[in-house]
Motif scaffolding. Structure first.
Motif, PDB file in Angstrom:
ATOM      1  N   MET A  21     -17.192  -2.565  -5.257  1.00  0.00           N
ATOM      2  CA  MET A  21     -15.892  -2.930  -4.666  1.00  0.00           C
ATOM      3  C   MET A  21     -15.685  -4.442  -4.571  1.00  0.00           C
ATOM      4  O   MET A  21     -16.628  -5.213  -4.630  1.00  0.00           O
ATOM      5  N   LYS A  22     -14.422  -4.836  -4.382  1.00  0.00           N
ATOM      6  CA  LYS A  22     -14.110  -6.215  -4.026  1.00  0.00           C
ATOM      7  C   LYS A  22     -14.685  -6.536  -2.641  1.00  0.00           C
ATOM      8  O   LYS A  22     -15.108  -7.650  -2.384  1.00  0.00           O
ATOM      9  N   GLY A  23     -14.649  -5.540  -1.774  1.00  0.00           N
ATOM     10  CA  GLY A  23     -15.121  -5.720  -0.406  1.00  0.00           C
ATOM     11  C   GLY A  23     -14.314  -4.833   0.526  1.00  0.00           C
ATOM     12  O   GLY A  23     -13.561  -3.963   0.064  1.00  0.00           O
ATOM     13  N   TYR A  24     -14.516  -5.034   1.831  1.00  0.00           N
ATOM     14  CA  TYR A  24     -13.788  -4.258   2.838  1.00  0.00           C
ATOM     15  C   TYR A  24     -12.545  -5.030   3.272  1.00  0.00           C
ATOM     16  O   TYR A  24     -12.640  -6.214   3.615  1.00  0.00           O
ATOM     17  N   LEU A  25     -11.421  -4.355   3.263  1.00  0.00           N
ATOM     18  CA  LEU A  25     -10.153  -5.000   3.629  1.00  0.00           C
ATOM     19  C   LEU A  25     -10.208  -5.533   5.059  1.00  0.00           C
ATOM     20  O   LEU A  25     -10.585  -4.811   5.988  1.00  0.00           O
TER      21      LEU A  25
ATOM     22  N   ALA B 231      -6.224  -5.709  -6.768  1.00  0.00           N
ATOM     23  CA  ALA B 231      -6.541  -4.409  -6.162  1.00  0.00           C
ATOM     24  C   ALA B 231      -5.764  -3.292  -6.845  1.00  0.00           C
ATOM     25  O   ALA B 231      -4.579  -3.449  -7.174  1.00  0.00           O
TER      26      ALA B 231
ATOM     27  N   LEU C 101      -7.259   1.551  -2.430  1.00  0.00           N
ATOM     28  CA  LEU C 101      -7.866   1.326  -1.111  1.00  0.00           C
ATOM     29  C   LEU C 101      -8.394   2.680  -0.650  1.00  0.00           C
ATOM     30  O   LEU C 101      -7.623   3.631  -0.537  1.00  0.00           O
TER      31      LEU C 101
ATOM     32  N   VAL D 104      -0.945  -0.679  -4.357  1.00  0.00           N
ATOM     33  CA  VAL D 104      -2.329  -0.251  -4.164  1.00  0.00           C
ATOM     34  C   VAL D 104      -2.305   1.175  -3.627  1.00  0.00           C
ATOM     35  O   VAL D 104      -1.662   1.455  -2.628  1.00  0.00           O
TER      36      VAL D 104
ATOM     37  N   VAL E  40       0.841  -1.201   0.000  1.00  0.00           N
ATOM     38  CA  VAL E  40       0.000   0.000   0.000  1.00  0.00           C
ATOM     39  C   VAL E  40       0.876   1.251   0.000  1.00  0.00           C
ATOM     40  O   VAL E  40       1.784   1.384   0.820  1.00  0.00           O
TER      41      VAL E  40
ATOM     42  N   LEU F  75     -12.483 -11.320  -0.431  1.00  0.00           N
ATOM     43  CA  LEU F  75     -12.702 -10.224  -1.380  1.00  0.00           C
ATOM     44  C   LEU F  75     -12.914 -10.761  -2.796  1.00  0.00           C
ATOM     45  O   LEU F  75     -12.495 -10.160  -3.781  1.00  0.00           O
ATOM     46  N   GLY F  76     -13.576 -11.902  -2.869  1.00  0.00           N
ATOM     47  CA  GLY F  76     -13.775 -12.550  -4.165  1.00  0.00           C
ATOM     48  C   GLY F  76     -14.965 -12.016  -4.931  1.00  0.00           C
ATOM     49  O   GLY F  76     -15.653 -11.087  -4.489  1.00  0.00           O
TER      50      GLY F  76
ATOM     51  N   PRO G 245      -0.845  -6.319   3.003  1.00  0.00           N
ATOM     52  CA  PRO G 245      -2.206  -6.740   3.388  1.00  0.00           C
ATOM     53  C   PRO G 245      -2.738  -7.791   2.415  1.00  0.00           C
ATOM     54  O   PRO G 245      -2.328  -7.838   1.259  1.00  0.00           O
TER      55      PRO G 245
ATOM     56  N   VAL H 183     -11.896  -1.772  -1.116  1.00  0.00           N
ATOM     57  CA  VAL H 183     -10.888  -2.202  -2.089  1.00  0.00           C
ATOM     58  C   VAL H 183     -11.476  -2.160  -3.506  1.00  0.00           C
ATOM     59  O   VAL H 183     -12.508  -2.771  -3.767  1.00  0.00           O
TER      60      VAL H 183
ATOM     61  N   ASN I 150     -20.941  -8.036  -7.041  1.00  0.00           N
ATOM     62  CA  ASN I 150     -19.831  -7.201  -7.513  1.00  0.00           C
ATOM     63  C   ASN I 150     -19.194  -7.668  -8.826  1.00  0.00           C
ATOM     64  O   ASN I 150     -18.161  -7.136  -9.230  1.00  0.00           O
TER      65      ASN I 150
ATOM     66  N   GLY J  41      -4.299  -0.272   6.820  1.00  0.00           N
ATOM     67  CA  GLY J  41      -3.918  -0.582   5.438  1.00  0.00           C
ATOM     68  C   GLY J  41      -2.467  -1.042   5.312  1.00  0.00           C
ATOM     69  O   GLY J  41      -2.026  -1.384   4.229  1.00  0.00           O
TER      70      GLY J  41
END
Lengths: 544, 544
Positions: free
Chosen positions: A398-402, A183, A186, A95, A71, B9-10, B3, A200, B15, A115
């Motif tokens: 988003m991919k999701g939350y880290l 990714a 972030l 990222v 990151v 995060l798939g 990270p 992400v 998504n 992060g």
């Protein structure tokens, strides 16, 4: 018998490439290398040089040990370095974590820690903050960015940005991501309650939303884009990548000032910009003479809060063409758009403004936006009345939350991204945001939309900004309570405003209390209703 | 420590969505349902109805037993049914095989058999052909399409298109492809030598090239597109999908006639069209009065053969804005574009036309075009001289050739798609097609580009079309031999043309023989050089 459309017909290096917005700057440099990419104060930098600098940045970061999924955080205003980081950081496989430069130290520390940021690009404006960060995070490598319009300060980091670039390879052979699902960025949510969450983004979504931006605006090649929107906000709604795909111009802007904005529009023949309602309000309230000489249509995109219909009408009257989009950090910025219909043009301006203040329809390359009952996941009736939760699905999520599987699972429950925002859907399919669920006022068993009450207040010519929250009421449970910021030299009284509201609202929706004074705002310009809730109990209210 | 940007995060239903151009018509219908989608003779059909009809078509095909990867062939001119099939067939999970309607029965039978077509949509114009096809392919289900401007004939199939649609579900819940790599179309190459090859397109490539088309033209929403390009040619270069993504207008056209084209442009306010050079030549040669009333810029895209610079100049003089693209069936139609540079505008028209007749740079969402030495796979010098093979790579390359692993492997050898076309690259990065390798003339050890000689001939005001091939020569090995089609009432002699060429070409490049007469063309308008080679030995030549 069906022919076999798979055997011998797989992906290979010739027929498949990961989608990535990094490709857009490569093409801009290859095809339009001589064209202007960045204007900043006296600086004029073309696409060839900009691409070369992003490759130097990527190469320099690699030399520092930055690699895949590391990151790289940024504390940068809307400067050339921020544009370059949007490309150079992911070109290194890393990222980008663009930090909200208006946040306080503890919140920033939380983000850097969560992060696991390895490197921080810091503008000289944040020298002191950067020093404090390294005190708490001794392993963080800080790179000092001496922006030509930034404050001149002594060294606060071992390395500065230009030295890093000078040591980097201008022909660095960056690699597209191995997987377009990798990714690219972030971005932390503002976190009205609890800790901020790390959203992400992947290369695929960034590439596609950058194209959606172009599609909605019919944005031509070489558009001139003014950076009134912070690039730390959802990566500037993906516009750094859109501008590269158009080989357009990034007009940088360290700090919003209405006079400077009009001067830049005039000087660089700006064609497009994005901004929050508060910025638009400031533009609309500026002296008309500041707009002298701007005789072309400037296209603006507004989002960040439901724009009051009255404000939309004022911006239109300036000759600007404003379109309203809606989104959240989780959907790369704009993910729905109030697409204008041909027959709206013939409507009176106030009616058109009402239609345009809605959140609209799905963005071009997003699969769907819907208003669903979160319990049954069924759509509410498209009657403009029945309230449900606004949800999105598609490639612009988003991919999701880290490092937060639970929150990710909840956000995507039932195969939709849950915004947490309440809305309605009209018979024409357009959605309208009513309220964050906690912003609904329930009075005598009736739901009152705080947005609707605010909209009525915004129609008063002396109101600059308004926010409405619920106040406890023995008889009704809750009643609307308004906080109002007046224009300079305004003379309206609370009684007069109440009377004005009565002309526009059902009686039970009229504010029962009005407080005057400047409104507290988040770093991104949203009015902080939780601050108002605190204030309600301490300030002097004028009850009616 | 880096990270973890993957765990939790798939991809999920919220998504991730397969890229497909089918989504574009869904959005056009949702957002711009009332807007015109198809104009054809007196027919005016909006996007809502068009989408409904494509869903009926998909549903009707499913009822006939058509499913995933089944091939649905089409023998259709540029009619509404062809637009609808571009969506309805893949909505059924099937693969569209748009047949070249100008081909002979044995070739068509080969394609239907090789592609294992299950269903054929056949316009009434091809009633007799369809009967002959079913004689040879008794299991082929033919659906008779009674286009409103087509010949009125009795039933030649058990089922007609409107009956099929009437029995289909207008709300049919089509599914996006399970994988965006799934086949959407099967397009046969014209096969100058050997059997035609079946080029397989995937949803991802179709979706992306449709966007590239929009990006290059800065094509605005609701553009009005005239179908001068056959939709059976690389799925109309992906434009049916581009037009849907813009909620634009498809102006259908069964057959090219210059007068009708100008009338449609005027009546429907056409903004865009694509066409081969031969079509442009016919437009440029039409009486100027036919263009009366067309006072806006009409944008054309030309490809299919290197456009003679002189023809480009004539089209520009008409006030049309022409852009030149290059591609092949294997790359979805246009895959490179002669992107115009700002400073070309100030050049004299003939110089600008020379620059614009090049094949240009990679198309927007294609990764690369290059001129490589096919042995070493290294780029040739970008000097406009050194000849190599033009190659592409990126998302706008086919899956491969159906049931032909060997040809697929060869085509993609070394990680690039080999076009088989020879070209050069200029210092500005633009490529120029020199020749198909077999069209290079080698005279006294020097390579002569037949295109260059043709270009010289096209500059003569009395030349309508020209083609140059090699003729055997005892002394030089080969010499250029020209076939020339003159304008009506032309009076130029071979000697005069030779003298004209001497002013424009090095001596060894001047044609040693000139033959006059109409040129043989393929169904897609390309001049058939192999026919000319045959003719060389039998026709009367005028040797100099």
């Amino acid at each position: 018998m069906t022919p076999d459309f798979n055997s011998g017909l797989g992906k290979n290096q010739a027929n498949y490439a990961a989608l990535t917005p990094l490709d857009y700057i490569a093409r801009a440099a290859d095809v339009y290398g001589d064209r202007l990419a960045i204007a900043h104060g006296p600086l004029r930098q073309n696409w060839r040089d900009t691409y070369e600098r992003t490759r130097r940045l990527a190469s320099g970061l690699r030399q520092l040990g930055v690699g895949k999924d590391d990151v790289v955080a940024a504390m940068l205003p809307n400067t050339p370095a921020m544009v370059e980081a949007s490309f150079g950081v992911p070109m290194a496989g890393a990222v980008l974590n663009a930090l909200n430069i208006r946040l306080d130290l503890p919140t920033l520390i939380f983000m850097l820690r969560h992060g696991q940021a390895k490197v921080l690009l810091a503008d000289t404006e944040f020298a002191e903050l950067a020093r404090q960060m390294t005190e708490q995070l001794p392993e963080l490598r800080v790179i000092q960015v001496n922006d030509l319009l930034g404050p001149q300060v002594g060294p606060f980091a071992e390395l500065d940005y230009e030295t890093l670039l000078a040591g980097g390879d201008p022909a660095y052979a960056w690699q597209a991501p191995a997987d377009e699902w990798d990714a690219i960025a972030l971005n932390y949510t503002s976190g009205t309650t609890g800790d901020p969450k790390g959203v992400v983004y992947h290369h695929r979504g960034a590439a596609l939303n950058a194209l959606s931006n172009i599609l909605e605006w019919d944005m031509p090649k070489h558009a001139v884009y003014l950076w009134t929107l912070p690039m730390f906000h959802c990566n500037g709604w993906c516009f750094p990548w859109s501008i590269a795909a158009r080989a357009g111009v990034n007009v940088c802007l360290r700090k919003f000032e209405p006079k400077l904005v009009f001067d830049l529009i005039r000087e660089l023949r700006v064609t497009h910009y994005c901004a929050a309602p508060i910025v638009h309000a400031a533009l609309a309230n500026a002296p008309a003479s500041w707009r002298d000489g701007i005789d072309w249509t400037v296209r603006g995109m507004v989002a960040g809060a439901p724009p009051p219909a009255a404000m939309l009408a004022r911006i239109e009257a300036m000759g600007f063409d404003l379109i309203h989009s809606y989104g959240l950090t989780e959907v790369y910025g704009p993910a729905s758009i109030c697409a204008e219909q041909e027959d709206w043009a013939s409507l009176p301006q106030d009616q058109r403004a009402v239609l345009k203040s809605r959140q609209g329809v799905r963005y071009h390359l997003q699969s769907a936006v819907a208003v669903l009952d979160p319990d049954t996941m069924q759509p509410v009736a498209a009657d403009g009345q029945q309230i449900g939760e606004i949800m999105f699905r598609g490639n612009i999520c988003m991919k999701g939350y880290l490092k937060n599987e639970k929150a990710t699972r909840e956000a995507f429950a039932g195969g939709w991204f849950h915004t947490g925002d309440l809305g309605v859907q009209y018979p024409d399919g357009y959605i309208k945001l009513k309220d964050r669920s906690k912003d609904i006022i329930i009075s005598g068993g009736e739901n009152i939309s705080s947005v609707e009450v605010e909209d009525a207040l915004y129609h008063h010519p002396q109101v600059l900004a308004a926010a409405v929250i619920a106040q406890p009421d023995e008889k009704w449970g809750e009643t609307p309570c308004a906080f109002v910021e007046l224009r300079e030299d305004a003379s309206v009284t609370a009684e007069e405003l109440i009377a004005f509201c009565k002309q526009h609202l059902a009686g039970f929706k009229v504010p029962k209390a009005i407080y005057f004074g400047p409104l507290p705002r988040t770093s991104t310009g949203k009015i902080q209703k939780f601050e108002l809730r605190k204030r309600m109990h301490s300030s002097k209210a004028i009850d009616v």
